[in-house]
Design a protein around this motif. Structure first.
Motif, PDB file in Angstrom:
ATOM      1  N   ARG A   1       0.787  -1.233   0.000  1.00 39.50           N
ATOM      2  CA  ARG A   1       0.000   0.000   0.000  1.00 39.50           C
ATOM      3  C   ARG A   1       0.817   1.280   0.000  1.00 39.50           C
ATOM      4  O   ARG A   1       0.366   2.307  -0.507  1.00 39.50           O
ATOM      5  N   ASP A   2       2.026   1.229   0.571  1.00 33.33           N
ATOM      6  CA  ASP A   2       2.828   2.469   0.559  1.00 33.33           C
ATOM      7  C   ASP A   2       3.767   2.545  -0.634  1.00 33.33           C
ATOM      8  O   ASP A   2       4.654   3.395  -0.687  1.00 33.33           O
ATOM      9  N   GLY A   3       3.574   1.659  -1.614  1.00 28.51           N
ATOM     10  CA  GLY A   3       4.335   1.715  -2.851  1.00 28.51           C
ATOM     11  C   GLY A   3       5.592   0.884  -2.889  1.00 28.51           C
ATOM     12  O   GLY A   3       6.250   0.808  -3.932  1.00 28.51           O
ATOM     13  N   VAL A   4       5.981   0.256  -1.790  1.00 25.58           N
ATOM     14  CA  VAL A   4       7.173  -0.590  -1.766  1.00 25.58           C
ATOM     15  C   VAL A   4       6.893  -1.876  -2.534  1.00 25.58           C
ATOM     16  O   VAL A   4       5.835  -2.492  -2.381  1.00 25.58           O
ATOM     17  N   ARG A   5       7.839  -2.278  -3.373  1.00 29.18           N
ATOM     18  CA  ARG A   5       7.699  -3.484  -4.183  1.00 29.18           C
ATOM     19  C   ARG A   5       8.442  -4.648  -3.527  1.00 29.18           C
ATOM     20  O   ARG A   5       9.629  -4.539  -3.219  1.00 29.18           O
ATOM     21  N   LEU A   6       7.713  -5.740  -3.341  1.00 26.37           N
ATOM     22  CA  LEU A   6       8.272  -6.925  -2.708  1.00 26.37           C
ATOM     23  C   LEU A   6       8.495  -8.019  -3.746  1.00 26.37           C
ATOM     24  O   LEU A   6       7.631  -8.278  -4.599  1.00 26.37           O
ATOM     25  N   ALA A   7       9.668  -8.662  -3.666  1.00 24.49           N
ATOM     26  CA  ALA A   7       9.990  -9.769  -4.560  1.00 24.49           C
ATOM     27  C   ALA A   7       9.392 -11.056  -3.995  1.00 24.49           C
ATOM     28  O   ALA A   7       9.702 -11.453  -2.867  1.00 24.49           O
ATOM     29  N   VAL A   8       8.540 -11.695  -4.787  1.00 29.11           N
ATOM     30  CA  VAL A   8       7.766 -12.848  -4.333  1.00 29.11           C
ATOM     31  C   VAL A   8       8.013 -14.033  -5.251  1.00 29.11           C
ATOM     32  O   VAL A   8       8.121 -13.874  -6.480  1.00 29.11           O
ATOM     33  N   ARG A   9       8.087 -15.215  -4.658  1.00 34.16           N
ATOM     34  CA  ARG A   9       8.105 -16.454  -5.439  1.00 34.16           C
ATOM     35  C   ARG A   9       6.840 -17.216  -5.140  1.00 34.16           C
ATOM     36  O   ARG A   9       6.522 -17.483  -3.972  1.00 34.16           O
TER      37      ARG A   9
ATOM     38  N   SER B   1       6.811 -17.504  -0.926  1.00 33.97           N
ATOM     39  CA  SER B   1       7.870 -16.900  -0.110  1.00 33.97           C
ATOM     40  C   SER B   1       8.191 -15.539  -0.698  1.00 33.97           C
ATOM     41  O   SER B   1       7.959 -15.297  -1.887  1.00 33.97           O
ATOM     42  N   TYR B   2       8.700 -14.651   0.125  1.00 36.02           N
ATOM     43  CA  TYR B   2       9.053 -13.320  -0.377  1.00 36.02           C
ATOM     44  C   TYR B   2      10.099 -12.684   0.514  1.00 36.02           C
ATOM     45  O   TYR B   2      10.332 -13.114   1.651  1.00 36.02           O
TER      46      TYR B   2
ATOM     47  N   CYS C   1      17.961  -9.970   8.238  1.00 39.35           N
ATOM     48  CA  CYS C   1      19.239 -10.099   7.532  1.00 39.35           C
ATOM     49  C   CYS C   1      19.298 -11.304   6.596  1.00 39.35           C
ATOM     50  O   CYS C   1      20.347 -11.581   6.013  1.00 39.35           O
ATOM     51  N   LEU C   2      18.199 -12.024   6.452  1.00 42.66           N
ATOM     52  CA  LEU C   2      18.149 -13.156   5.537  1.00 42.66           C
ATOM     53  C   LEU C   2      17.257 -12.774   4.354  1.00 42.66           C
ATOM     54  O   LEU C   2      16.915 -11.628   4.172  1.00 42.66           O
ATOM     55  N   ASP C   3      16.896 -13.756   3.538  1.00 40.79           N
ATOM     56  CA  ASP C   3      15.926 -13.539   2.473  1.00 40.79           C
ATOM     57  C   ASP C   3      15.224 -14.858   2.201  1.00 40.79           C
ATOM     58  O   ASP C   3      15.463 -15.853   2.893  1.00 40.79           O
ATOM     59  N   GLN C   4      14.350 -14.871   1.206  1.00 37.62           N
ATOM     60  CA  GLN C   4      13.514 -16.048   0.988  1.00 37.62           C
ATOM     61  C   GLN C   4      14.313 -17.293   0.603  1.00 37.62           C
ATOM     62  O   GLN C   4      13.820 -18.417   0.736  1.00 37.62           O
ATOM     63  N   ARG C   5      15.557 -17.116   0.175  1.00 35.45           N
ATOM     64  CA  ARG C   5      16.376 -18.282  -0.163  1.00 35.45           C
ATOM     65  C   ARG C   5      16.661 -19.165   1.040  1.00 35.45           C
ATOM     66  O   ARG C   5      17.038 -20.334   0.881  1.00 35.45           O
ATOM     67  N   SER C   6      16.498 -18.630   2.240  1.00 36.46           N
ATOM     68  CA  SER C   6      16.760 -19.433   3.435  1.00 36.46           C
ATOM     69  C   SER C   6      15.814 -20.620   3.552  1.00 36.46           C
ATOM     70  O   SER C   6      16.082 -21.557   4.305  1.00 36.46           O
ATOM     71  N   TRP C   7      14.708 -20.615   2.783  1.00 33.99           N
ATOM     72  CA  TRP C   7      13.708 -21.686   2.846  1.00 33.99           C
ATOM     73  C   TRP C   7      13.898 -22.745   1.758  1.00 33.99           C
ATOM     74  O   TRP C   7      13.023 -23.610   1.583  1.00 33.99           O
ATOM     75  N   GLU C   8      14.997 -22.730   1.030  1.00 28.94           N
ATOM     76  CA  GLU C   8      15.134 -23.606  -0.131  1.00 28.94           C
ATOM     77  C   GLU C   8      14.982 -25.083   0.220  1.00 28.94           C
ATOM     78  O   GLU C   8      14.342 -25.842  -0.517  1.00 28.94           O
ATOM     79  N   ARG C   9      15.544 -25.515   1.338  1.00 31.24           N
ATOM     80  CA  ARG C   9      15.443 -26.936   1.689  1.00 31.24           C
ATOM     81  C   ARG C   9      14.012 -27.321   1.997  1.00 31.24           C
ATOM     82  O   ARG C   9      13.535 -28.392   1.591  1.00 31.24           O
ATOM     83  N   GLN C  10      13.306 -26.466   2.718  1.00 30.82           N
ATOM     84  CA  GLN C  10      11.923 -26.780   3.051  1.00 30.82           C
ATOM     85  C   GLN C  10      11.051 -26.802   1.794  1.00 30.82           C
ATOM     86  O   GLN C  10      10.206 -27.703   1.638  1.00 30.82           O
TER      87      GLN C  10
END
Length: 306
Positions: free
Chosen positions: A16-24, A67-68, A42-51
Motif C-alpha cells: 500500500r505504501d508503494g514498496v515493491r516486494l519480490a515474491v516467489r 515466499s518473499y 538479515c536473511l531472504d527467501q532463499r533461506s527456505w530452499e530446503r523446506q
C-alpha cells in the motif's frame, strides 16, 4: 522458472505504501493448502530452499508455496527507516495474501523475525486479516521481551542506540566502519559462544541486507510484545527451538507453547538459531504435519516417492 522439477513464478507485489516486494509463487492458485514462508532479519527467501524442495516432493501440486523478501531485504525495495517496524511487515504480509488471492487452508511459517511478523499479523483486528491461518509454525522466535534474554539483551545496550542513530544519518560506508568498534564493545558483554554468534550476525547483515536495514529494525524488535495475542490464537501451532540458540533462547519457545492453546513444542537440544539449516528435516516435518491435519490426509505414495 523452476526449482528442481517444480515450476514457480517470480512476482512483484506492490504494497500500500508503494514498496515493491519480490515474491516467489509456486503451485496452483486453487491448491488445497497454501504455505507462506517468512524469513528472518538479515536473511531472504532463499533461506527456505530446503523446506520448499522437500515439501514439493511430498505434496506436489496439492499445495501452493509462497515466499518473499521483506522490505529492505533481498530483491525487495528498500524503504524509509520509519517503516522498518514489525507492524509494517505484518501489513505487508496482509497485502501479499490479498494481492495473491490466497484462499486455501493457510499455514504461516516464520523463522526468527519472520515468526514475529506472523504473530504481529495475528494481533491485527479481524477486519485487517484477509486470511485466518489454519496452521502456524514458529521457528526460533519469540512473543516479545527480547531484551531480557540471551544475546538479544544487547538490544538494551546504549551502544545499540548509537548504532541506530548513525545508521539513519551516516553514509553506508561510515556505518560499516562504525560496526567494528560497536560490535567489539557489545561483544565484551557476552561469552565466547555468544560473541561468535554476534560476529556471524553482523557479517550476514552486511551481505544479505544493508546495514541500515538491519539496524533499522532494532528499535522495533526492542519494543516488540505480542504476549497478549497468544491466548486468542486458534491455529494449529508448532513451536521449534534449539538448545544452542543464543539469539532466541528456548525459554521464548516455552512461553509460546504454554500460552498458545494446544501448541506443540519441538526442542532440538544441539541446534542453534539457524534451524532451517541445522535441523531442516524437523522444520519440514512440522510444516508437513500441519498440512496433513489441514487436509485430513497424507500425500499420495507417488508424491512421497517422487
Amino acid at each position: 522458472m523452476t526449482t528442481g522439477s517444480a515450476p514457480y513464478t517470480e512476482r512483484t507485489v506492490t504494497v500500500r505504501d508503494g514498496v515493491r516486494l519480490a515474491v516467489r509463487d509456486q503451485g496452483p492458485v486453487d491448491a488445497e493448502a497454501t504455505v507462506v514462508l517468512l524469513h528472518g532479519l538479515c536473511l531472504d527467501q532463499r533461506s527456505w530452499e530446503r523446506q520448499i524442495h522437500h515439501l514439493t516432493r511430498r505434496w506436489g501440486a496439492r499445495i501452493r508455496i509462497i515466499s518473499y523478501d521483506h522490505r529492505g531485504h533481498g530483491e525487495s525495495d528498500s524503504a524509509p527507516t520509519s517503516t522498518y517496524v514489525l507492524e509494517q511487515l505484518a501489513a505487508d504480509l496482509a497485502d501479499v495474501l490479498a494481492v495473491l488471492d490466497v484462499t486455501g487452508r493457510l499455514t504461516l511459517v516464520g523463522h526468527s523475525m519472520g515468526g514475529m511478523v506472523a504473530l504481529t499479523y495475528l494481533g491485527r483486528p479481524p477486519a485487517d486479516l484477509p486470511v485466518q491461518p489454519h496452521g502456524l509454525v514458529l521457528v526460533a522466535t519469540a512473543a516479545g521481551r527480547l531484551a531480557e534474554r540471551g544475546l538479544a539483551r544487547l538490544l538494551a545496550s546504549p551502544a545499540t542506540d548509537v548504532l541506530c542513530k548513525f545508521a539513519t544519518r551516516a553514509p553506508a560506508r561510515a556505518v560499516r566502519l562504525l560496526t567494528r568498534p560497536v560490535r567489539a564493545a557489545m561483544a565484551r558483554q557476552v561469552g565466547d559462544h555468544s560473541r561468535a554468534a554476534l560476529a556471524k550476525l553482523f557479517d550476514t547483515a552486511n551481505s544479505a541486507a544493508s546495514l541500515a536495514t538491519a539496524v533499522g529494525f532494532l528499535p522495533s524488535l526492542r519494543s516488540y510484545d505480542q504476549y497478549g495475542v497468544l491466548g486468542s490464537i486458534r491455529a494449529q501451532a508448532t513451536i521449534l527451538s534449539g538448545g544452542a540458540d543464543v539469539l532466541t533462547p528456548a525459554s521464548h519457545a516455552r512461553d509460546l507453547a504454554d500460552k498458545i492453546p494446544g501448541a506443540v513444542h519441538v526442542h532440538l537440544p544441539m541446534a542453534g538459531h539457524m534451524l532451517l539449516h541445522e535441523a531442516a528435516r524437523a522444520v519440514t516435518d512440522a510444516i508437513h504435519n500441519t498440512i496433513t491435519t489441514a487436509l485430513g490426509a497424507e500425500p499420495a505414495p507417488a508424491a512421497l516417492a517422487a
